[in-house]
Each structure stands twice: as C-alpha cells, then as structure tokens.
Design a protein around this motif. Structure first.
Motif, PDB file in Angstrom:
ATOM      1  N   GLY A  70     -13.538  -1.134  13.004  1.00 61.44           N
ATOM      2  CA  GLY A  70     -12.882  -1.649  11.913  1.00 61.44           C
ATOM      3  C   GLY A  70     -13.811  -2.599  10.858  1.00 61.44           C
ATOM      4  O   GLY A  70     -13.854  -2.474   9.862  1.00 61.44           O
ATOM      5  N   ARG A  71     -14.611  -3.343  11.546  1.00 65.70           N
ATOM      6  CA  ARG A  71     -15.772  -4.429  11.019  1.00 65.70           C
ATOM      7  C   ARG A  71     -16.708  -3.666  10.555  1.00 65.70           C
ATOM      8  O   ARG A  71     -17.358  -4.115   9.406  1.00 65.70           O
ATOM      9  N   ALA A  72     -17.187  -2.463  10.921  1.00 68.61           N
ATOM     10  CA  ALA A  72     -18.230  -1.672  11.005  1.00 68.61           C
ATOM     11  C   ALA A  72     -17.906  -0.765   9.599  1.00 68.61           C
ATOM     12  O   ALA A  72     -18.723  -0.375   8.823  1.00 68.61           O
ATOM     13  N   MET A  73     -16.566  -0.329   9.365  1.00 63.95           N
ATOM     14  CA  MET A  73     -16.421   0.535   8.346  1.00 63.95           C
ATOM     15  C   MET A  73     -16.107   0.080   7.005  1.00 63.95           C
ATOM     16  O   MET A  73     -15.991  -1.191   6.931  1.00 63.95           O
ATOM     17  N   ASN A  74     -16.452   0.850   5.991  1.00 62.32           N
ATOM     18  CA  ASN A  74     -16.167   0.587   4.475  1.00 62.32           C
ATOM     19  C   ASN A  74     -14.466   0.972   4.484  1.00 62.32           C
ATOM     20  O   ASN A  74     -14.428   2.169   4.234  1.00 62.32           O
ATOM     21  N   ALA A  75     -13.636   0.023   4.315  1.00 65.17           N
ATOM     22  CA  ALA A  75     -12.253   0.166   4.502  1.00 65.17           C
ATOM     23  C   ALA A  75     -11.926   1.011   3.276  1.00 65.17           C
ATOM     24  O   ALA A  75     -10.755   1.882   3.456  1.00 65.17           O
ATOM     25  N   ASP A  76     -12.551   0.939   2.132  1.00 66.56           N
ATOM     26  CA  ASP A  76     -12.106   1.730   1.127  1.00 66.56           C
ATOM     27  C   ASP A  76     -12.385   3.081   0.993  1.00 66.56           C
ATOM     28  O   ASP A  76     -11.703   4.108   0.518  1.00 66.56           O
ATOM     29  N   GLU A  77     -13.500   3.594   1.814  1.00 64.00           N
ATOM     30  CA  GLU A  77     -14.111   5.140   1.670  1.00 64.00           C
ATOM     31  C   GLU A  77     -14.125   5.740   2.985  1.00 64.00           C
ATOM     32  O   GLU A  77     -13.773   7.017   3.097  1.00 64.00           O
ATOM     33  N   ASP A  78     -14.344   5.036   4.086  1.00 62.34           N
ATOM     34  CA  ASP A  78     -14.694   5.686   5.380  1.00 62.34           C
ATOM     35  C   ASP A  78     -13.541   6.104   6.109  1.00 62.34           C
ATOM     36  O   ASP A  78     -12.245   5.554   6.001  1.00 62.34           O
ATOM     37  N   VAL A  79     -13.644   6.880   7.151  1.00 61.23           N
ATOM     38  CA  VAL A  79     -12.275   7.449   7.659  1.00 61.23           C
ATOM     39  C   VAL A  79     -12.587   7.444   9.398  1.00 61.23           C
ATOM     40  O   VAL A  79     -13.728   7.753   9.812  1.00 61.23           O
ATOM     41  N   LEU A  80     -11.605   6.978  10.260  1.00 63.12           N
ATOM     42  CA  LEU A  80     -11.510   7.024  11.406  1.00 63.12           C
ATOM     43  C   LEU A  80     -10.969   8.120  12.085  1.00 63.12           C
ATOM     44  O   LEU A  80      -9.848   8.464  11.586  1.00 63.12           O
ATOM     45  N   VAL A  81     -11.401   8.903  13.094  1.00 60.52           N
ATOM     46  CA  VAL A  81     -10.924   9.984  13.755  1.00 60.52           C
ATOM     47  C   VAL A  81     -10.638   9.337  15.259  1.00 60.52           C
ATOM     48  O   VAL A  81     -11.548   8.883  15.757  1.00 60.52           O
ATOM     49  N   LEU A  82      -9.336   9.322  15.584  1.00 57.30           N
ATOM     50  CA  LEU A  82      -9.127   8.606  16.978  1.00 57.30           C
ATOM     51  C   LEU A  82      -8.240   9.612  17.446  1.00 57.30           C
ATOM     52  O   LEU A  82      -7.349  10.403  17.192  1.00 57.30           O
ATOM     53  N   TYR A  83      -9.024   9.984  18.815  1.00 56.61           N
ATOM     54  CA  TYR A  83      -8.522  10.867  19.729  1.00 56.61           C
ATOM     55  C   TYR A  83      -8.252  10.477  20.914  1.00 56.61           C
ATOM     56  O   TYR A  83      -8.813   9.734  21.725  1.00 56.61           O
ATOM     57  N   LEU A  84      -6.952  10.588  21.378  1.00 58.90           N
ATOM     58  CA  LEU A  84      -6.362  10.247  22.608  1.00 58.90           C
ATOM     59  C   LEU A  84      -5.771  11.370  23.524  1.00 58.90           C
ATOM     60  O   LEU A  84      -5.073  12.188  23.195  1.00 58.90           O
ATOM     61  N   THR A  85      -6.161  11.436  24.920  1.00 60.98           N
ATOM     62  CA  THR A  85      -5.955  12.379  25.750  1.00 60.98           C
ATOM     63  C   THR A  85      -5.290  12.003  27.060  1.00 60.98           C
ATOM     64  O   THR A  85      -6.172  11.116  27.475  1.00 60.98           O
ATOM     65  N   ALA A  86      -4.326  12.329  27.546  1.00 62.08           N
ATOM     66  CA  ALA A  86      -3.851  11.929  28.949  1.00 62.08           C
ATOM     67  C   ALA A  86      -2.580  12.357  29.200  1.00 62.08           C
ATOM     68  O   ALA A  86      -2.039  13.262  28.513  1.00 62.08           O
ATOM     69  N   HIS A  87      -1.939  12.207  30.067  1.00 64.20           N
ATOM     70  CA  HIS A  87      -0.323  12.647  30.538  1.00 64.20           C
ATOM     71  C   HIS A  87       0.387  11.519  29.908  1.00 64.20           C
ATOM     72  O   HIS A  87       0.088  10.525  29.578  1.00 64.20           O
ATOM     73  N   GLY A  88       1.396  12.096  29.238  1.00 59.27           N
ATOM     74  CA  GLY A  88       2.444  11.418  28.573  1.00 59.27           C
ATOM     75  C   GLY A  88       3.774  11.465  29.146  1.00 59.27           C
ATOM     76  O   GLY A  88       4.032  12.453  29.756  1.00 59.27           O
ATOM     77  N   TRP A 122      -7.973   4.438   6.436  1.00 56.81           N
ATOM     78  CA  TRP A 122      -7.930   6.030   6.463  1.00 56.81           C
ATOM     79  C   TRP A 122      -8.049   6.403   7.759  1.00 56.81           C
ATOM     80  O   TRP A 122      -9.035   6.019   8.653  1.00 56.81           O
ATOM     81  N   ARG A 123      -7.253   7.141   8.370  1.00 62.48           N
ATOM     82  CA  ARG A 123      -7.085   7.393   9.808  1.00 62.48           C
ATOM     83  C   ARG A 123      -6.742   9.072   9.998  1.00 62.48           C
ATOM     84  O   ARG A 123      -5.872   9.245   9.148  1.00 62.48           O
ATOM     85  N   VAL A 124      -7.381   9.541  10.865  1.00 57.62           N
ATOM     86  CA  VAL A 124      -6.926  10.863  11.634  1.00 57.62           C
ATOM     87  C   VAL A 124      -6.566  10.372  12.829  1.00 57.62           C
ATOM     88  O   VAL A 124      -7.703  10.237  13.803  1.00 57.62           O
ATOM     89  N   VAL A 125      -5.381  10.564  13.412  1.00 56.96           N
ATOM     90  CA  VAL A 125      -4.992  10.551  14.843  1.00 56.96           C
ATOM     91  C   VAL A 125      -4.711  11.541  15.698  1.00 56.96           C
ATOM     92  O   VAL A 125      -3.476  12.283  15.165  1.00 56.96           O
ATOM     93  N   VAL A 126      -5.268  12.017  16.686  1.00 55.84           N
ATOM     94  CA  VAL A 126      -4.803  13.270  17.387  1.00 55.84           C
ATOM     95  C   VAL A 126      -4.458  12.760  18.806  1.00 55.84           C
ATOM     96  O   VAL A 126      -5.330  12.160  19.536  1.00 55.84           O
TER      97      VAL A 126
END
Length: 212
Positions: A70-88, A122-126
């Motif tokens: 979050g500190r490295a990103m430009n909050a106005d324009e950059d996008v985080l892709v967050l990917y999580l995989t495990a048992h649920g 801005w986030r894409v969470v999978v």
C-alpha cells in the motif's frame, strides 16, 4: 505517476496440500510475465517445500505485506491483484497450517480490515477455496472486483495430492487468462469450464462467484 501499474500479492497458507503452493508459483509467474508485476509482487506460502524460498503465509505476514505494498502503490491509479488459495470451511475461514506453528485462519472480515488499513483503493481479489463465496460481501465496494471459486455454501474441487492446480485455479489462471487480459471475461470463461467439468464428473456445482 500517469502509468497504471499492477501489484501482486499471493497467499497460500495451508501446508497440508502442496497443490496450493504449486498453483501460487504459477500464478505469480503469470502476473510477473504477462501483467508486468515483476518487481512489484510477493508470494507468501506455508509449505514444507518452500521454507527456504518464501515467507510463511501467516495472517500477520499478509497484513505486513499489504501495508508495505500500500505504501509503494500510487493509490489513485495502481491496482492490487490479491490471490488467496487454501482449504475453506463453512464459516468462510481459510485454513492456515504450518507445523509446528499454530497459525490463525484468515477470515473475510480480517481481510477487509487489512485492505482498508493498507490504503489500497483499486483491488482485484481472487479466492480459490471451498465456501469462498463468503468473501464477496465483506470485500465488496465500488473499487473492487471479487472473484471466488465457489458460492458461500458450496465446495470447490481439485485440491487433492499430486495436482498442480485446483479446478478453478486451472480454469481461471491457466486456461481463461491465456485467452483474455480481462478479469471479468476470464471469469466467465472459467465458470463455463468448471461447470462443464463438474457436470461431466457428476460433482455438485461449486457455483463460482463474481462481484464487480
């Protein structure tokens, strides 16, 4: 400034099945090579085969990684892709296993709080896990795409020993994103692949979910 960049964080917190870390390695490489996240990506994994390679996927380490990204990103324009995989599980918690450590599971509300505290807009969470549809509502907002491998009350498939991908991970990351760079289009392709595969194998429908 003026260039929309993507950042990638991957989280595979369950060492009980190696399929999770195998899939994570593939997905991180895909985003580094195809989506330009090289140098802006981090993978956290609990795996007996990756202790020398990757930081352990604890909830604490995920919070630290998101805060740093979050500190490295430009909050106005950059996008985080967050990917999580495990048992649920049915309570929508992602399993965290790395013996002999005792790790807390990741809940949707805890993840929502981490993302809020990180300042990442801005986030894409999978989320690839059984019952992962339970992450949709806690993470839903005007700036987030949430994609899950199953509905809140359904299991997903493919986390058996010896596999390189879960069913949804294979369909979305390997097959669908090979055809399009659009996450929403890729989801529709992956949903069709998974639905057809489950029907052919006479499995109950996992019903993958998306919120845009």
């Amino acid at each position: 400034a003026g260039t929309r960049e993507q950042y990638f964080v991957g989280f595979a917190p369950d060492a009980s099945e190696e399929v999770f870390v195998r899939e994570l390695r593939y997905v991180k490489r895909l985003f580094d090579e195809r989506f330009g996240t090289a140098g802006r990506s981090i993978a956290l994994a609990s795996s007996n085969n990756a202790l020398e390679e990757l930081p352990i996927a604890s909830v604490t380490n995920l919070a630290r990684a998101l805060e740093r990204v979050g500190r490295a990103m430009n909050a106005d324009e950059d996008v985080l892709v967050l990917y999580l995989t495990a048992h649920g599980d049915r309570e929508h918690r992602l399993s965290a296993v790395q013996p002999p450590l005792e790790l807390a599971p990741l809940t949707p509300t805890a993840l929502a709080r981490m993302l809020h505290d990180s300042g990442i807009k801005w986030r894409v969470v999978v989320v690839s896990a059984c019952y992962s549809g339970g992450f949709v509502e806690p993470l839903r907002d005007d700036n987030t795409i949430v994609i899950t491998a199953s509905a809140p009350d359904r299991t997903s498939f493919g986390c058996e020993a010896g596999r390189d991908f879960t069913y949804f991970g294979e369909a979305f990351f390997r097959d669908a994103l090979a055809k399009t760079a659009s996450f929403t289009e890729a989801f529709e392709i992956a949903r069709q692949i998974v639905t057809q595969r489950e029907a052919a194998e006479r499995l109950p429908a996992s019903a993958p979910q998306i919120s845009v």
